[in-house]
Design an enzyme around this catalytic site. Sequence first.
Site, mmCIF file in Angstrom:
data_model
loop_
_atom_site.group_PDB
_atom_site.id
_atom_site.type_symbol
_atom_site.label_atom_id
_atom_site.label_comp_id
_atom_site.label_asym_id
_atom_site.label_seq_id
_atom_site.Cartn_x
_atom_site.Cartn_y
_atom_site.Cartn_z
ATOM 1 N N LEU A 76 52.495 25.442 57.423
ATOM 2 C CA LEU A 76 52.524 24.615 58.803
ATOM 3 C C LEU A 76 51.653 23.371 58.448
ATOM 4 C CD1 LEU A 76 51.465 27.628 61.421
ATOM 5 C CD2 LEU A 76 53.803 26.440 60.851
ATOM 6 N N CYS A 77 51.643 22.887 57.330
ATOM 7 C CA CYS A 77 51.038 21.719 56.814
ATOM 8 C C CYS A 77 52.043 20.656 57.185
ATOM 9 C CB CYS A 77 50.607 21.731 55.408
ATOM 10 S SG CYS A 77 49.086 22.604 54.768
ATOM 11 N N HIS A 78 51.464 19.479 57.573
ATOM 12 C CA HIS A 78 52.370 18.224 57.739
ATOM 13 C C HIS A 78 52.571 17.510 56.415
ATOM 14 C CE1 HIS A 78 50.228 18.686 61.516
ATOM 15 N NE2 HIS A 78 51.344 18.024 62.085
ATOM 16 N N MET A 114 43.670 20.669 53.077
ATOM 17 C CA MET A 114 44.534 21.695 52.387
ATOM 18 C C MET A 114 44.987 20.896 51.067
ATOM 19 S SD MET A 114 44.081 24.186 54.067
ATOM 20 C CE MET A 114 45.297 25.083 52.811
ATOM 21 N N GLU A 115 45.454 19.734 50.988
ATOM 22 C CA GLU A 115 45.838 19.076 49.864
ATOM 23 C C GLU A 115 44.616 19.020 48.584
ATOM 24 O OE1 GLU A 115 48.576 18.240 53.104
ATOM 25 O OE2 GLU A 115 46.121 17.957 53.077
ATOM 26 N N ASP A 129 46.788 29.031 32.716
ATOM 27 C CA ASP A 129 48.344 29.219 32.436
ATOM 28 C C ASP A 129 48.135 28.688 30.546
ATOM 29 O OD1 ASP A 129 50.910 29.888 31.838
ATOM 30 O OD2 ASP A 129 51.305 27.427 31.893
#
Length: 158
Positions: A76-78, A114-115, A129
Site C-alpha cells: 500500500l505504499c505510494h 517506509m523507503e 548475503d
Amino acid sequence: MTTQLTHLNEQGQANMVDVTDKHVTTREARAVGYIEMSELALTLIQQGEHKKGDVFAIARIAGIQAAKKCSDLIPLCHPLMLTKINVDFEIDENKRRVYVHTLCKLAGQTGVEMEALTACSVACLTLYDMCKAVDKHMRIGGIEVIAKSGGKSGDWQK
C-alpha cells in the site's frame, strides 16, 4: 484514545491512502539498523579483503535500489519520486556491528519512512548475503525510524 489505521477503509478492507489533497512539502526520513558479525568477517570488510569485493559499495547500491522500489515491495505504499537517498555505514568494533544509516528525501504529498526502512533493511540483508560464507551466525537488528520531517504531523526525532 482510538487510533484509526489509515490503510483500512470503513469496511476494514485494505486501502491505499488518498493523498490528493495533501500539500506538497519537503519530507525526509532517517532510519538505522545493524548487522552483528564475527571479528573475522568485520576485519575482512574493514580491510577490503573480502573475496566478494567492496562489500559496502554493493550494500549501498542495494539500499538505494530498494528505496526506489519500495512501492513494489510494500503493497500500500505510494510510488514516490525520491530526490535524495543516502546509505552510510558505521563500524562498532567493540560490538562487532556495522550500523546502516539511511536517509530518504523528496518534495511530495506523503512521507518517506517506509523507503528509509526498506533501504536500511535491504542494505543489512546484502551485507549478510555478502558475508555469509565467512560467518553463518550474523544477526540483523535494531531497524527503526529515528527521525522524520515535513508533512502535517511536522518534525519528529527519537
